[in-house]
Design a protein around this motif. Structure first.
Motif, PDB file in Angstrom:
ATOM      1  N   LEU A 218       7.691  23.448  -6.185  1.00  0.00           N
ATOM      2  CA  LEU A 218       8.831  23.925  -5.407  1.00  0.00           C
ATOM      3  C   LEU A 218       8.650  23.605  -3.922  1.00  0.00           C
ATOM      4  CD1 LEU A 218      11.493  25.487  -5.231  1.00  0.00           C
ATOM      5  CD2 LEU A 218      10.160  27.593  -5.014  1.00  0.00           C
ATOM      6  N   VAL A 219       7.459  23.913  -3.398  1.00  0.00           N
ATOM      7  CA  VAL A 219       7.168  23.624  -1.992  1.00  0.00           C
ATOM      8  C   VAL A 219       7.222  22.120  -1.733  1.00  0.00           C
ATOM      9  CG1 VAL A 219       5.359  23.680  -0.220  1.00  0.00           C
ATOM     10  CG2 VAL A 219       5.792  25.701  -1.638  1.00  0.00           C
ATOM     11  N   PHE A 220       6.691  21.333  -2.670  1.00  0.00           N
ATOM     12  CA  PHE A 220       6.709  19.883  -2.538  1.00  0.00           C
ATOM     13  C   PHE A 220       8.142  19.362  -2.506  1.00  0.00           C
ATOM     14  CE2 PHE A 220       7.507  16.126  -5.186  1.00  0.00           C
ATOM     15  CZ  PHE A 220       6.999  15.147  -4.366  1.00  0.00           C
ATOM     16  N   PHE A 221       8.998  19.914  -3.353  1.00  0.00           N
ATOM     17  CA  PHE A 221      10.399  19.477  -3.420  1.00  0.00           C
ATOM     18  C   PHE A 221      11.094  19.714  -2.076  1.00  0.00           C
ATOM     19  CE2 PHE A 221      14.902  20.367  -4.329  1.00  0.00           C
ATOM     20  CZ  PHE A 221      15.259  19.160  -4.922  1.00  0.00           C
ATOM     21  N   ILE A 222      10.847  20.893  -1.499  1.00  0.00           N
ATOM     22  CA  ILE A 222      11.442  21.225  -0.203  1.00  0.00           C
ATOM     23  C   ILE A 222      10.892  20.309   0.890  1.00  0.00           C
ATOM     24  CG2 ILE A 222      11.635  23.016   1.575  1.00  0.00           C
ATOM     25  CD1 ILE A 222      11.538  25.088  -0.701  1.00  0.00           C
ATOM     26  N   PHE A 223       9.570  20.079   0.837  1.00  0.00           N
ATOM     27  CA  PHE A 223       8.938  19.220   1.845  1.00  0.00           C
ATOM     28  C   PHE A 223       9.472  17.794   1.760  1.00  0.00           C
ATOM     29  CE2 PHE A 223       5.624  16.132   2.931  1.00  0.00           C
ATOM     30  CZ  PHE A 223       5.446  16.450   4.272  1.00  0.00           C
ATOM     31  N   ALA A 224       9.665  17.284   0.527  1.00  0.00           N
ATOM     32  CA  ALA A 224      10.144  15.907   0.358  1.00  0.00           C
ATOM     33  C   ALA A 224      11.508  15.713   1.002  1.00  0.00           C
ATOM     34  CB  ALA A 224      10.206  15.566  -1.129  1.00  0.00           C
ATOM     35  N   ILE A 225      12.308  16.780   1.062  1.00  0.00           N
ATOM     36  CA  ILE A 225      13.645  16.688   1.652  1.00  0.00           C
ATOM     37  C   ILE A 225      13.577  16.729   3.176  1.00  0.00           C
ATOM     38  CG2 ILE A 225      15.901  17.820   1.835  1.00  0.00           C
ATOM     39  CD1 ILE A 225      15.455  18.886  -1.006  1.00  0.00           C
ATOM     40  N   TYR A 226      12.709  17.596   3.700  1.00  0.00           N
ATOM     41  CA  TYR A 226      12.651  17.829   5.144  1.00  0.00           C
ATOM     42  C   TYR A 226      11.340  17.323   5.761  1.00  0.00           C
ATOM     43  CZ  TYR A 226      16.482  21.006   3.999  1.00  0.00           C
ATOM     44  OH  TYR A 226      17.659  21.538   3.537  1.00  0.00           O
ATOM     45  N   ASP A 227      10.724  16.295   5.174  1.00  0.00           N
ATOM     46  CA  ASP A 227       9.401  15.859   5.614  1.00  0.00           C
ATOM     47  C   ASP A 227       9.358  15.460   7.089  1.00  0.00           C
ATOM     48  OD1 ASP A 227      10.975  13.684   5.121  1.00  0.00           O
ATOM     49  OD2 ASP A 227       9.512  12.572   3.930  1.00  0.00           O
ATOM     50  N   HIS A 228      10.336  14.687   7.552  1.00  0.00           N
ATOM     51  CA  HIS A 228      10.336  14.253   8.953  1.00  0.00           C
ATOM     52  C   HIS A 228      10.351  15.454   9.899  1.00  0.00           C
ATOM     53  CE1 HIS A 228      10.843   9.827   8.815  1.00  0.00           C
ATOM     54  NE2 HIS A 228      11.276  10.083   7.598  1.00  0.00           N
ATOM     55  N   ASP A 229      11.243  16.391   9.636  1.00  0.00           N
ATOM     56  CA  ASP A 229      11.390  17.552  10.514  1.00  0.00           C
ATOM     57  C   ASP A 229      10.124  18.415  10.504  1.00  0.00           C
ATOM     58  OD1 ASP A 229      13.996  16.836  11.196  1.00  0.00           O
ATOM     59  OD2 ASP A 229      14.832  17.877   9.461  1.00  0.00           O
ATOM     60  N   ILE A 230       9.550  18.594   9.322  1.00  0.00           N
ATOM     61  CA  ILE A 230       8.357  19.439   9.198  1.00  0.00           C
ATOM     62  C   ILE A 230       7.166  18.811   9.913  1.00  0.00           C
ATOM     63  CG2 ILE A 230       6.658  20.371   7.573  1.00  0.00           C
ATOM     64  CD1 ILE A 230       8.973  20.713   5.566  1.00  0.00           C
ATOM     65  N   VAL A 231       6.950  17.504   9.708  1.00  0.00           N
ATOM     66  CA  VAL A 231       5.820  16.815  10.348  1.00  0.00           C
ATOM     67  C   VAL A 231       5.992  16.804  11.860  1.00  0.00           C
ATOM     68  CG1 VAL A 231       4.665  14.594  10.627  1.00  0.00           C
ATOM     69  CG2 VAL A 231       5.285  15.393   8.334  1.00  0.00           C
ATOM     70  N   ARG A 232       7.217  16.527  12.335  1.00  0.00           N
ATOM     71  CA  ARG A 232       7.464  16.515  13.779  1.00  0.00           C
ATOM     72  C   ARG A 232       7.210  17.896  14.383  1.00  0.00           C
ATOM     73  NH1 ARG A 232      12.110  14.131  13.835  1.00  0.00           N
ATOM     74  NH2 ARG A 232      13.373  16.014  13.673  1.00  0.00           N
ATOM     75  N   LYS A 236       4.212  18.844  17.055  1.00  0.00           N
ATOM     76  CA  LYS A 236       4.596  19.400  18.352  1.00  0.00           C
ATOM     77  C   LYS A 236       3.926  20.749  18.586  1.00  0.00           C
ATOM     78  CE  LYS A 236       8.623  20.622  21.152  1.00  0.00           C
ATOM     79  NZ  LYS A 236      10.122  20.699  21.192  1.00  0.00           N
ATOM     80  N   MET A 237       3.883  21.575  17.540  1.00  0.00           N
ATOM     81  CA  MET A 237       3.304  22.906  17.663  1.00  0.00           C
ATOM     82  C   MET A 237       1.800  22.836  17.907  1.00  0.00           C
ATOM     83  SD  MET A 237       3.346  26.047  14.915  1.00  0.00           S
ATOM     84  CE  MET A 237       2.224  25.195  13.784  1.00  0.00           C
ATOM     85  N   TYR A 246       2.848   7.440  15.148  1.00  0.00           N
ATOM     86  CA  TYR A 246       3.159   6.781  13.879  1.00  0.00           C
ATOM     87  C   TYR A 246       4.503   7.172  13.276  1.00  0.00           C
ATOM     88  CZ  TYR A 246      -1.947   6.322  14.071  1.00  0.00           C
ATOM     89  OH  TYR A 246      -3.239   6.073  14.466  1.00  0.00           O
ATOM     90  N   LYS A 247       5.178   8.179  13.874  1.00  0.00           N
ATOM     91  CA  LYS A 247       6.349   8.799  13.232  1.00  0.00           C
ATOM     92  C   LYS A 247       5.883   9.277  11.864  1.00  0.00           C
ATOM     93  CE  LYS A 247       9.174   8.053  16.619  1.00  0.00           C
ATOM     94  NZ  LYS A 247       8.163   7.815  17.636  1.00  0.00           N
ATOM     95  N   ILE A 248       6.581   8.908  10.795  1.00  0.00           N
ATOM     96  CA  ILE A 248       6.097   9.274   9.465  1.00  0.00           C
ATOM     97  C   ILE A 248       5.997   7.999   8.625  1.00  0.00           C
ATOM     98  CG2 ILE A 248       8.327   9.686   8.357  1.00  0.00           C
ATOM     99  CD1 ILE A 248       7.157  12.282   7.213  1.00  0.00           C
ATOM    100  N   ILE A 315       1.222  11.122   5.791  1.00  0.00           N
ATOM    101  CA  ILE A 315       0.928  12.271   4.932  1.00  0.00           C
ATOM    102  C   ILE A 315       0.009  11.865   3.784  1.00  0.00           C
ATOM    103  CG2 ILE A 315       1.984  13.986   3.394  1.00  0.00           C
ATOM    104  CD1 ILE A 315       4.548  13.483   5.210  1.00  0.00           C
ATOM    105  N   SER A 316       0.117  10.617   3.335  1.00  0.00           N
ATOM    106  CA  SER A 316      -0.663  10.141   2.200  1.00  0.00           C
ATOM    107  C   SER A 316      -2.156  10.146   2.482  1.00  0.00           C
ATOM    108  CB  SER A 316      -0.223   8.729   1.818  1.00  0.00           C
ATOM    109  OG  SER A 316       1.177   8.672   1.619  1.00  0.00           O
TER     110      SER A 316
END
Length: 378
Positions: A218-232, A236-237, A246-248, A315-316
């Motif tokens: 479930l967490v992976f599914f959500i992350f796959a959709i919002y990966d750019h936003d989450i990594v950025r 930043k934090m 590298y961006k993503i 991420i890989s």
């Protein structure tokens, strides 16, 4: 070929050190375990591995040139802050200490110290964690543990410390677990993401284990959709450079990469099905096997992500923090087999698959730019 020979050399050294006899009679076990419960370390193999790592030429390891540049920058004025600012504190301190030696000697001294840390940390950990240290050390040589450390110096030490931290997960010693993970982060900051793995302790019984897998997907599914936003947001934090640098993005998966990722998923599926079958007949597997499988579950998730994205992204890189768990899963799986002939066949299969994987990674693909191997003596 030298890497295949080295892997077999390590296997034989540890097998003989633990009073295991290699048999050739078909149908018997390949190795007969010693009667002693305490497993022994083959110091011959350990010394050879340290020298193999520490005395290699700068051409052995894709990232070695970058690390050499970083060392030269620090060595120029013995300024610890002259190197790459993103490198971990402990790694920078090690560079600075070695910079007081002659430049060439200092860099190779650093490689030797890193090799000593890597090998001893892994040996100390698996001596307690694995039921067959010889097979585990062989898998360390074949799977993505030893070879990547020849290129990714910082992450190599971090992975060794994470393997050691797993010992303290198993022992439920959260203090030493924290020491290991934080020390790993002082070499490679991404190791901090391993802090939640301590909670795998709470997902070892049958029901909770499957809850973990469900939540993970479930967490992976959500992350796959919002990966750019989450990594950025994370970069930043935490003040990390990864997204800015590298961006993503990453390199596109090759045919071999697809095969490797699919293979990892199938390996997890095989051991998961085995666990389900054991649970169904009320013969649960030992806690070490379950903890190791929980770690490898993250590998399966990352592999799915790689296949969906079609690329080997930033991420890989996290996969190396989890894929090592196969070095414990396999020996524990084989140790559960009661039939001697079946146990022998699975041991043979493990050795053959390990050599094939190593051949693919090094001989065919040279994934980490470690071929041809050469020493500082030319």
């Amino acid at each position: 070929m030298v890497y295949l020979c080295l892997a077999l050399f390590v296997y034989v050294c540890f097998a003989l050190k633990n009073n295991k006899i290699i048999k050739t009679t078909l149908g018997n076990e390949i190795i007969v375990p010693a009667k002693e419960k305490e497993q022994k370390i083959s110091w011959l193999a350990v010394v050879v591995l340290i020298l193999f790592c520490g005395l290699r030429a700068l051409s052995v390891g894709g990232d070695l040139g970058v690390y050499n540049t970083n060392f030269m920058d620090i060595a120029k004025d013995h300024n610890i802050n002259a190197g790459y600012q993103s490198y971990g504190l402990f790694f920078k301190i090690l560079n600075w200490c070695c910079s007081f030696l002659p430049v060439t000697t200092g860099f190779h001294m650093m490689l030797i110290i890193l090799a000593i840390m890597n090998i001893l940390l892994m040996v100390f950990a698996v001596k307690k964690l694995s039921p067959d240290i010889s097979l585990t050390m062989f898998l360390i040589m074949c799977i993505d543990v030893f070879i990547p450390s020849l290129s990714m110096l910082r992450q190599g030490v971090a992975v060794s410390l994470i393997i050691l931290s797993f010992k303290y997960i198993y022992e439920k010693n959260w203090r030493l677990f924290l020491v290991c993970v934080i020390s790993a982060a002082c070499f490679h900051e991404s190791a901090l993401f391993l802090l939640p793995t301590y909670f795998f302790n709470f997902f070892c019984d049958k029901k909770k284990c499957y809850v973990l897998y469900g939540l993970g997907f479930l967490v992976f599914f959500i992350f796959a959709i919002y990966d750019h936003d989450i990594v950025r947001w994370l970069c930043k934090m935490l003040g990390w450079h990864y997204y800015a640098s590298y961006k993503i993005q990453g390199s596109a998966l090759t045919m071999f990469s697809y095969i490797k990722n699919i293979g990892m998923i199938l390996v997890f599926a095989f051991f998961l099905i085995y666990k389900i079958l054991r649970d169904a007949v009320n013969k649960p597997l030992n806690r070490m096997f379950v903890l190791s499988l929980n770690m490898f579950f993250i590998v399966a998730l990352i592999c799915v992500y790689n296949i969906v994205s079609g690329g080997f992204l930033i991420i890989s890189r996290m996969i190396y923090y989890f894929s090592w768990s196969i070095i414990l899963i396999v020996p524990h799986f084989i140790g559960e087999i009661k039939n001697k002939k079946h146990r022998a066949l699975f041991t043979i299969a493990a050795v053959i698959i390990g050599l094939l994987y190593l051949s693919t990674t090094v001989v065919i693909r040279d994934q980490f730019n470690v071929v041809p191997y050469s020493t500082i003596f030319g």
